[in-house]
Structure formats: C-alpha cells, structure tokens
Write a protein that holds these residues in place. Structure first.
Motif, PDB file in Angstrom:
ATOM      1  N   MET A 251       0.830  -1.210   0.000  1.00  0.00           N
ATOM      2  CA  MET A 251       0.000   0.000   0.000  1.00  0.00           C
ATOM      3  C   MET A 251       0.869   1.266   0.000  1.00  0.00           C
ATOM      4  SD  MET A 251      -2.779   0.720   2.922  1.00  0.00           S
ATOM      5  CE  MET A 251      -4.399   1.257   2.453  1.00  0.00           C
ATOM      6  N   VAL A 252       2.094   1.126   0.505  1.00  0.00           N
ATOM      7  CA  VAL A 252       3.029   2.255   0.495  1.00  0.00           C
ATOM      8  C   VAL A 252       4.192   1.853  -0.412  1.00  0.00           C
ATOM      9  CG1 VAL A 252       4.466   3.776   1.901  1.00  0.00           C
ATOM     10  CG2 VAL A 252       2.364   2.799   2.876  1.00  0.00           C
ATOM     11  N   GLY A 253       4.254   2.495  -1.578  1.00  0.00           N
ATOM     12  CA  GLY A 253       5.294   2.158  -2.561  1.00  0.00           C
ATOM     13  C   GLY A 253       5.759   3.403  -3.293  1.00  0.00           C
ATOM     14  N   SER A 254       6.334   3.200  -4.488  1.00  0.00           N
ATOM     15  CA  SER A 254       6.982   4.330  -5.168  1.00  0.00           C
ATOM     16  C   SER A 254       6.007   5.491  -5.424  1.00  0.00           C
ATOM     17  CB  SER A 254       7.667   3.878  -6.455  1.00  0.00           C
ATOM     18  OG  SER A 254       6.789   3.081  -7.176  1.00  0.00           O
ATOM     19  N   ALA A 255       4.748   5.186  -5.768  1.00  0.00           N
ATOM     20  CA  ALA A 255       3.791   6.274  -6.047  1.00  0.00           C
ATOM     21  C   ALA A 255       3.581   7.119  -4.789  1.00  0.00           C
ATOM     22  CB  ALA A 255       2.459   5.696  -6.505  1.00  0.00           C
ATOM     23  N   GLU A 256       3.567   6.475  -3.637  1.00  0.00           N
ATOM     24  CA  GLU A 256       3.348   7.200  -2.373  1.00  0.00           C
ATOM     25  C   GLU A 256       4.612   7.983  -2.005  1.00  0.00           C
ATOM     26  OE1 GLU A 256       2.317   3.986  -2.862  1.00  0.00           O
ATOM     27  OE2 GLU A 256       0.250   4.673  -3.069  1.00  0.00           O
ATOM     28  N   PHE A 257       5.797   7.381  -2.230  1.00  0.00           N
ATOM     29  CA  PHE A 257       7.030   8.105  -1.887  1.00  0.00           C
ATOM     30  C   PHE A 257       7.161   9.364  -2.738  1.00  0.00           C
ATOM     31  CE2 PHE A 257       8.364   3.669  -0.616  1.00  0.00           C
ATOM     32  CZ  PHE A 257       8.084   3.901   0.716  1.00  0.00           C
TER      33      PHE A 257
ATOM     34  N   ASP B 235       6.466  -1.439   0.304  1.00  0.00           N
ATOM     35  CA  ASP B 235       7.334  -2.029  -0.721  1.00  0.00           C
ATOM     36  C   ASP B 235       8.782  -1.680  -0.334  1.00  0.00           C
ATOM     37  OD1 ASP B 235       8.895  -2.520  -2.949  1.00  0.00           O
ATOM     38  OD2 ASP B 235       7.368  -1.835  -4.377  1.00  0.00           O
ATOM     39  N   GLU B 236       9.476  -2.677   0.210  1.00  0.00           N
ATOM     40  CA  GLU B 236      10.803  -2.443   0.797  1.00  0.00           C
ATOM     41  C   GLU B 236      11.828  -1.949  -0.233  1.00  0.00           C
ATOM     42  OE1 GLU B 236      12.738  -5.796   3.017  1.00  0.00           O
ATOM     43  OE2 GLU B 236      11.180  -5.295   4.466  1.00  0.00           O
ATOM     44  N   ARG B 237      11.759  -2.507  -1.454  1.00  0.00           N
ATOM     45  CA  ARG B 237      12.728  -2.066  -2.478  1.00  0.00           C
ATOM     46  C   ARG B 237      12.466  -0.625  -2.869  1.00  0.00           C
ATOM     47  NH1 ARG B 237      13.130  -7.016  -6.519  1.00  0.00           N
ATOM     48  NH2 ARG B 237      13.774  -8.531  -4.965  1.00  0.00           N
ATOM     49  N   ALA B 238      11.185  -0.291  -3.012  1.00  0.00           N
ATOM     50  CA  ALA B 238      10.840   1.101  -3.365  1.00  0.00           C
ATOM     51  C   ALA B 238      11.269   2.035  -2.236  1.00  0.00           C
ATOM     52  CB  ALA B 238       9.350   1.222  -3.620  1.00  0.00           C
ATOM     53  N   LEU B 239      11.153   1.570  -1.001  1.00  0.00           N
ATOM     54  CA  LEU B 239      11.573   2.399   0.132  1.00  0.00           C
ATOM     55  C   LEU B 239      13.088   2.610   0.098  1.00  0.00           C
ATOM     56  CD1 LEU B 239      11.132   3.903   2.797  1.00  0.00           C
ATOM     57  CD2 LEU B 239      11.301   1.714   3.989  1.00  0.00           C
ATOM     58  N   ALA B 240      13.830   1.534  -0.175  1.00  0.00           N
ATOM     59  CA  ALA B 240      15.296   1.662  -0.248  1.00  0.00           C
ATOM     60  C   ALA B 240      15.662   2.701  -1.307  1.00  0.00           C
ATOM     61  CB  ALA B 240      15.924   0.307  -0.561  1.00  0.00           C
ATOM     62  N   GLU B 241      14.989   2.639  -2.447  1.00  0.00           N
ATOM     63  CA  GLU B 241      15.263   3.600  -3.520  1.00  0.00           C
ATOM     64  C   GLU B 241      14.952   5.023  -3.064  1.00  0.00           C
ATOM     65  OE1 GLU B 241      14.287   0.789  -7.036  1.00  0.00           O
ATOM     66  OE2 GLU B 241      13.211   2.709  -7.326  1.00  0.00           O
ATOM     67  N   ALA B 242      13.803   5.190  -2.402  1.00  0.00           N
ATOM     68  CA  ALA B 242      13.387   6.531  -1.949  1.00  0.00           C
ATOM     69  C   ALA B 242      14.355   7.078  -0.910  1.00  0.00           C
ATOM     70  CB  ALA B 242      11.973   6.467  -1.384  1.00  0.00           C
TER      71      ALA B 242
ATOM     72  N   ALA C  60      13.656   6.621   7.741  1.00  0.00           N
ATOM     73  CA  ALA C  60      12.591   5.673   8.099  1.00  0.00           C
ATOM     74  C   ALA C  60      12.975   4.948   9.370  1.00  0.00           C
ATOM     75  CB  ALA C  60      12.375   4.664   6.966  1.00  0.00           C
ATOM     76  N   GLY C  61      11.925   4.479  10.063  1.00  0.00           N
ATOM     77  CA  GLY C  61      12.113   3.639  11.243  1.00  0.00           C
ATOM     78  C   GLY C  61      11.266   2.395  11.035  1.00  0.00           C
ATOM     79  N   LEU C  62      11.901   1.240  10.999  1.00  0.00           N
ATOM     80  CA  LEU C  62      11.181   0.007  10.644  1.00  0.00           C
ATOM     81  C   LEU C  62      11.328  -1.051  11.725  1.00  0.00           C
ATOM     82  CD1 LEU C  62      12.390  -0.343   6.925  1.00  0.00           C
ATOM     83  CD2 LEU C  62      10.329   0.826   7.757  1.00  0.00           C
ATOM     84  N   ASP C  63      10.189  -1.609  12.102  1.00  0.00           N
ATOM     85  CA  ASP C  63      10.173  -2.722  13.059  1.00  0.00           C
ATOM     86  C   ASP C  63       9.822  -4.020  12.343  1.00  0.00           C
ATOM     87  OD1 ASP C  63      10.069  -4.021  15.628  1.00  0.00           O
ATOM     88  OD2 ASP C  63       7.890  -3.852  15.603  1.00  0.00           O
ATOM     89  N   VAL C  64       9.292  -3.910  11.129  1.00  0.00           N
ATOM     90  CA  VAL C  64       8.771  -5.080  10.418  1.00  0.00           C
ATOM     91  C   VAL C  64       9.282  -5.077   8.980  1.00  0.00           C
ATOM     92  CG1 VAL C  64       6.694  -5.386  11.832  1.00  0.00           C
ATOM     93  CG2 VAL C  64       6.670  -3.731   9.973  1.00  0.00           C
ATOM     94  N   PHE C  65       9.382  -6.269   8.402  1.00  0.00           N
ATOM     95  CA  PHE C  65      10.045  -6.425   7.110  1.00  0.00           C
ATOM     96  C   PHE C  65       9.274  -7.405   6.234  1.00  0.00           C
ATOM     97  CE2 PHE C  65      12.792  -5.098  10.436  1.00  0.00           C
ATOM     98  CZ  PHE C  65      13.412  -3.987   9.869  1.00  0.00           C
ATOM     99  N   GLU C  66       9.522  -7.291   4.935  1.00  0.00           N
ATOM    100  CA  GLU C  66       8.724  -8.100   4.008  1.00  0.00           C
ATOM    101  C   GLU C  66       8.963  -9.591   4.156  1.00  0.00           C
ATOM    102  OE1 GLU C  66       8.807  -5.412   0.093  1.00  0.00           O
ATOM    103  OE2 GLU C  66       7.439  -7.129   0.055  1.00  0.00           O
ATOM    104  N   ASP C  67      10.206  -9.987   4.450  1.00  0.00           N
ATOM    105  CA  ASP C  67      10.534 -11.406   4.489  1.00  0.00           C
ATOM    106  C   ASP C  67      11.372 -11.689   5.736  1.00  0.00           C
ATOM    107  OD1 ASP C  67      10.906 -14.033   3.723  1.00  0.00           O
ATOM    108  OD2 ASP C  67      12.609 -13.568   2.424  1.00  0.00           O
ATOM    109  N   GLU C  68      10.761 -11.475   6.895  1.00  0.00           N
ATOM    110  CA  GLU C  68      11.498 -11.598   8.171  1.00  0.00           C
ATOM    111  C   GLU C  68      12.044 -13.007   8.341  1.00  0.00           C
ATOM    112  OE1 GLU C  68       8.827 -10.240  11.247  1.00  0.00           O
ATOM    113  OE2 GLU C  68       8.608  -8.287  10.302  1.00  0.00           O
ATOM    114  N   PRO C  69      13.249 -13.185   8.831  1.00  0.00           N
ATOM    115  CA  PRO C  69      14.149 -12.169   9.360  1.00  0.00           C
ATOM    116  C   PRO C  69      15.131 -11.585   8.328  1.00  0.00           C
ATOM    117  CG  PRO C  69      15.048 -14.324   9.856  1.00  0.00           C
ATOM    118  CD  PRO C  69      13.779 -14.556   9.061  1.00  0.00           C
TER     119      PRO C  69
END
Ligand code: GLV
Length: 326
Positions: free
Chosen positions: A218-224, A243-250, A259-268
């Motif tokens: 729901m939060v990806g490149s369009a939102e960034f 979208d973790e990859r889009a976030l890394a790019e942003a 950013a502050g992240l407690d949760v990830f797409e493919d933990e751990p």
C-alpha cells in the motif's frame, strides 16, 4: 480424556500454567519452532494450537489436524493463519488485541524520534570514535514538535500514536477506510484527510494497517513520490504493507529523509540496500516486546484456547461468525 494442546514455541511460563489446567500440553519450549512437517505431525491429535506469528498455519496444517477446535495466535495480527480455511472447517481463531496497543505505540513513537533525530546513526558515529568536536550541523535532523504526524490506519495503535503526538504538540492527520466519529476526532485532536493528502502533508507518516490483500504494498513508489523530501516513514504494522525495495530507492535518492522500521517483508531477512543505509533505523519486530505485555499476550492466548476447550466462547475470536452459527 483431557483435551490435547500444542504450543509451537517458547512462551512466558504463566501461559503454560493456564494451559496445563485445561488439558495435556505438548510444549515445544524452543525459539526455533517446528518445521512444516513437524508441525503437521505434532498437531495431528490436538484440539488446541497455541502458535505465534512465525508459524504459518495454512490448509496443509489444518488438513493434518482433524480434531482441531481452536488456533490461539499469540499476536494481534493474524496474517500467518488462513482464516477462510479455518472458518470453513469450524476452527475458531483467536488473537491478542488491546494488551499490546500502548507498548507498540511507544515503540512506533521511539522509531519516529530515532529516525527524525538520527539517534541510531549518531550512536554509531560516537561509538566508532569519529566524534572530535561539537559542530553546528552535526547530526541535524527533523523537529518533531510542531510538525505533522500522518496516521495510516486509525485502529487502536494508530489512536495510541495520536495520543502521544498530542503531548509533542503535533498536528495529527489520518486516513482510513472509514472516518472516525466526531467525538473521537475531538478527543484525540485528529483530522481526517484523503489518502493523497496524508502522504503529501505528513512530516512523519506512521503505518498502522493490518496486512491483507488490500494493504499489501500500500506504500510504494507512487506514495514516496507524494511525500516531502524531509518526511520520515515509520512502520510497525507488517512488512509487506511497505514495498521495501521502493523504500530503499526513496531513501537512497533522498525522496524521503529517513525511516524507522520494526517489520520487514521477508522476516528475518532485510533488504540488503536498507542495511547499507544510514538514514533508516532497523529493529527486529519488537513492537510489543515489553516483558509485561508479552506475558499478557501469552496468557491471553492461553485463556482463549482454554475457553474453547471448556466449551465456552473465547474472549478474542477473529472469526466470531462461528460462534453466531452455534
Ligand atoms: C505483533 O506483531 C502482533 O501482531 O502482535
């Protein structure tokens, strides 16, 4: 014969005491959990399953468990369980709402502050012996007071963030599928905005939606693209909502500040590009991790399981339609 209960991994001992009074407990007292095969074998003769968000409870597990009456998840989220399959088989699923609200909101606010004020980055700098003098622009970050917090998903934890933000003199805007009642908006001092305005106007954007088909990425490149270059993103909900990859790019390009992240797409596992960045604070899914709250989550799950085994309605059903049908 007493009912049989499987506890898939280590829990606080208070929960085991409750479960032992309710039936015969098979307790896998390790943090490693069970493989899919081990889980299917262990659950085969059980009426209750006490599991955690790291246990995937899919159709194969439920196929193997013909006597199962209840799946008590030690978490408020339940995206690890196939709910339609459980409901179709008449298996009650329960979760642990309420007890972790404030603890998780505390952590979300801590991430907001750490990312905004560059605390983790500054700590690494100091420890690595790089601090030689006071400097006018050393680790200048973004003010929290007087700025705008955007809340995506106004559930219990989202409201907890609003409450904390009030104390910091922040403006609080929110977006959700449904607008809150006017009394709630007044009490928490929050303003409803549309989705685009939320992303455009927030200095800090905190994500508090559950993971489902509608909220995945729901939060990806369009939102960034909509966000301010000074904005800070906080996610304590579920990793795949962002979208973790889009976030890394942003974060790499400066489209968002940090950013502050407690949760990830493919933990751990954590996206390696995020690990390489200074402007992101990363913690290992510890939102509800205070001793008191985690203990209460365990006892709550145990009580849910025990209630079903005793033929009562569990306090926290996720598929209450099964109770209505009775
Ligand atoms: C933790 O992430 C929970 O859902 O309780």
């Amino acid at each position: 014969m007493p009912p049989r209960i499987l506890v898939t991994r280590h829990v606080y001992p208070e929960a085991i005491a409750i479960l032992e009074a309710a039936g015969d407990v098979q307790y896998n007292d390790t943090s490693a959990g069970l493989s899919a095969d081990q889980l299917q074998a262990a659950v085969a003769d059980k009426q209750a399953l006490v599991c955690q968000l790291t246990d995937r409870i899919d159709a194969a597990v439920m196929d193997a468990a013909s006597e199962l009456k209840v799946i008590a998840n030690v978490a408020v989220g339940f995206d690890n369980i196939d709910i339609p399959v459980a409901t179709g088989r008449g298996i009650l699923v329960t979760n642990t709402p309420g007890v972790l609200t404030d603890t998780t909101a505390d952590l979300a606010f801590a991430l907001l502050m750490a990312a905004g004020r560059r605390i983790a980055e500054a700590d690494r700098f100091l420890r690595s012996g790089q601090w030689h003098q006071w400097e006018i622009d050393l680790f200048s970050g973004h003010d929290i007071h007087g700025h705008t917090l955007g809340i995506l998903g106004l559930g219990r934890i989202g409201l907890g963030m609003a409450k904390r933000a009030q104390g910091f003199g922040m403006r609080v805007i929110y977006h959700d599928l449904e607008r809150a009642a006017p009394e709630v908006e007044d009490e928490y001092g929050i303003e409803y905005v549309d989705r685009e305005t939320l992303f455009r106007d927030s200095d800090f954007l905190s994500v508090h939606v559950p993971l489902n088909d509608r909220t995945r990425h729901m939060v990806g490149s369009a939102e960034f693209e909509l966000m301010k270059p000074t904005a800070v993103l906080v996610n304590t909900s579920r990793g795949p909502v962002v979208d973790e990859r889009a976030l890394a790019e942003a974060l790499e390009s400066g489209q968002v500040a940090s950013a502050g992240l407690d949760v990830f797409e493919d933990e751990p596992t954590v996206e390696p590009r995020l690990l390489a960045l200074e402007n992101v604070v990363l913690v290992p899914h510890i939102g509800s991790a205070s001793i008191k709250t985690r203990t209460r989550m365990c006892t709550m799950a145990a009580k849910n399981a025990a209630a079903v085994l005793a033929g009562q309605a569990p306090p926290n059903p996720v598929n209450p339609e099964l109770l209505d049908a009775e």
